[in-house]
Design a protein around this motif. Sequence first.
Motif, PDB file in Angstrom:
ATOM      1  N   THR A 198      32.453  41.455  32.554  1.00 44.55           N
ATOM      2  CA  THR A 198      33.079  42.095  33.592  1.00 44.55           C
ATOM      3  C   THR A 198      34.262  41.493  34.230  1.00 44.55           C
ATOM      4  OG1 THR A 198      31.974  41.213  35.344  1.00 44.55           O
ATOM      5  CG2 THR A 198      30.983  43.173  34.412  1.00 44.55           C
ATOM      6  N   GLN A 199      35.336  42.216  34.964  1.00 41.69           N
ATOM      7  CA  GLN A 199      36.163  41.039  35.565  1.00 41.69           C
ATOM      8  C   GLN A 199      35.875  39.848  36.130  1.00 41.69           C
ATOM      9  OE1 GLN A 199      39.685  41.951  35.060  1.00 41.69           O
ATOM     10  NE2 GLN A 199      40.272  40.433  36.478  1.00 41.69           N
ATOM     11  N   GLU A 200      34.888  40.143  37.031  1.00 45.93           N
ATOM     12  CA  GLU A 200      34.453  38.841  37.581  1.00 45.93           C
ATOM     13  C   GLU A 200      33.727  37.785  36.685  1.00 45.93           C
ATOM     14  OE1 GLU A 200      31.390  39.802  40.482  1.00 45.93           O
ATOM     15  OE2 GLU A 200      31.273  37.656  41.053  1.00 45.93           O
ATOM     16  N   GLU A 201      32.926  38.117  35.465  1.00 46.12           N
ATOM     17  CA  GLU A 201      32.569  37.292  34.764  1.00 46.12           C
ATOM     18  C   GLU A 201      33.540  36.559  33.923  1.00 46.12           C
ATOM     19  OE1 GLU A 201      28.095  39.423  33.765  1.00 46.12           O
ATOM     20  OE2 GLU A 201      29.975  40.053  32.664  1.00 46.12           O
ATOM     21  N   ARG A 202      34.579  37.356  33.647  1.00 46.90           N
ATOM     22  CA  ARG A 202      35.655  36.859  32.891  1.00 46.90           C
ATOM     23  C   ARG A 202      36.265  35.687  33.667  1.00 46.90           C
ATOM     24  NH1 ARG A 202      37.734  41.523  30.624  1.00 46.90           N
ATOM     25  NH2 ARG A 202      39.178  41.866  32.523  1.00 46.90           N
ATOM     26  N   GLU A 203      36.519  35.883  34.899  1.00 45.54           N
ATOM     27  CA  GLU A 203      37.286  35.009  35.826  1.00 45.54           C
ATOM     28  C   GLU A 203      36.279  33.583  35.957  1.00 45.54           C
ATOM     29  OE1 GLU A 203      37.904  37.069  39.462  1.00 45.54           O
ATOM     30  OE2 GLU A 203      39.487  38.088  38.639  1.00 45.54           O
ATOM     31  N   ASP A 204      35.027  33.862  35.900  1.00 43.46           N
ATOM     32  CA  ASP A 204      34.311  32.764  35.784  1.00 43.46           C
ATOM     33  C   ASP A 204      34.337  32.035  34.548  1.00 43.46           C
ATOM     34  OD1 ASP A 204      33.270  33.060  38.423  1.00 43.46           O
ATOM     35  OD2 ASP A 204      31.303  34.220  37.849  1.00 43.46           O
TER      36      ASP A 204
END
Lengths: 349, 260
Positions: free
Chosen positions: B186-192
């Motif tokens: 997900t977008q958030e996981e990718r940023e992490d």
Amino acid sequence: MRNLKTDYFEDLQLFKDGLQLFWSAVLLLLLFALPFFVKTYYLTIINLMAVNVVVALGLNLLVGNTGQISLGHAGFVAIGAYTTVLLLKAGVPFIFALTASGLVTGLFGVLLGIPSLKLEGPYLAIATLAFGLAVTTVIGRMDFLGGRMGMNVPKISLGWTGLKYDQSLYYVIIIITILAVIATRNLLKSRIGRAFQAIRDSDIAASAIGINLTKYKLYSFGISAFFAGIAGSLWALYLGFINPTLFSFILSINFLVIIVLGGLGSITGSVMGAIVLTYLNLQLEDVVEIPILGDALLRFSELFMTATGVSNVSWFLTGFILILVVLFEPLGLYGLWLRTKIYWKRWPF
Amino acid sequence: MAFFQIDNLSKSFGGLKAVDQLDFQVQEKEIFSIIGPNGAGKSTIFNCINGLYKPEQGKILFKGNNLIGRRPDQIASAGIARTFQNLELFAHMTTLDNIMLGRHLSMKASIAAVLGLSFKRSKAAKEELQHRRKVEEIIDFLELESARDQFVSNLPYGKQKLVELGRALALEPDLLLLDEPAAGLTQEEREDMVFWIKDIRDLLGITVILIEHNMQMVQNISDRILAINFGKPITTGTPEEVLGHPEVIRAYLGEDITQV
């Protein structure tokens, strides 16, 4: 109830908590007190169960944990049994004969493991099947091994225990079985056991993190055969007589059924499978004597299967059990045990 | 001498040249990205580096030593760890065991020694606990505490990717190969993930080569980028140079982009 761990060693120690220690101690006491309460006949049944436990532990390590297959484990048991008899006849003390049987059989395991590096699935099954058949054929043709007639197994000196021979033998077998369980458990918790399971789940990833596939597959075959050799040694001892027909192909299949019924890749499964299936097989020998069912099975068997009566009913039933396990509980008896445990823990929710 | 260098590497499958006379160099502590359309040969490069494929020609030099002809486990012990495009986890094992397996090479206990594992004073138990502490650091680093005792097959996809990354980190490699670390996240996981990859380089000092399709992430994270197509290099350079290169745009978006 305490659920939190405070030390990483708690994941390694033998007993999870005091309760487990208590029940293990009770079981141990029971096992050790048994010879003073029950008839020799029952001791021999437990002996047979224990021997099957040792084979199952080794086979499960190979099949359930490393993901290889062996249809020739009866061959390893035979090698262990014959090595012990030869050494006992030569006057070697039992403890050395036992160790040597394990090591010699382990060596054969490594040799059989070499084709496993190239073969997979059905091809490996055929190779191990051929090995199992070859062992008994070769033994049958060797006069110094008694050929097809078989050999008597010398009694070992257990007089120093002050007990009857059968009782002492029971203790020898039970102690070795318990040691085998503990050894397997520690092995599986270690880097070596983890490497076996890594090979089972993904050999590509296993090699990418530095596991030498050749080395660990051979380890697995070797250790598995070592256990079978130890079991063969014990089996010879309590049978008192061995011949090649004892170690038939059906025996190899029987070992496989034990671990599938008990639960692949589980020590508890190996133990439960060996106990249950050994008991079933013994009971089924007298199946004809059951009032109505026995008669029906006899007729069914004569009509569809064989003219010799119900000798194959136990195979029929083990096949049926296998189908049920695969359909409904792939983790076998161990899976059932887990579910029951979880059910009681969560009750009444 | 470059830290990591590929010289004239070729690998073909039948008539298909998956990698064709490829050259590139990676400097120590660099984040180096390889991009290219599907089927450009990116994963094949990783499989050659990692020893799963045997290339027909060329050299793969890591700290001056040629890796060609070595087995994957030998390459791992040389200090190269990797993750896979389609997760190669040990699915029937827990997160903890998966990452502990990353410590396999640094653990030495023999078969005889591990039989004493249940005794606290045994050498095997001491070794096990010492490496367990190391693994707990990684679990802490990747925030995998809640997944520790779960079977990885029961974890959500994003967590599974982290377990695979954790397992690779447990090898304490000098070079880490990441095959599409953000795919399916997900977008958030990718940023992490971007944050962790940067930390891996900055805090742990590990050189990273990654294959990635998400251009925003590639631009954000890379020191240098290699763009390839049909197994041949298009261009190498900084993110701005490579992502603005007309050939790269054409390879990704097709010939007639200007006429649409």
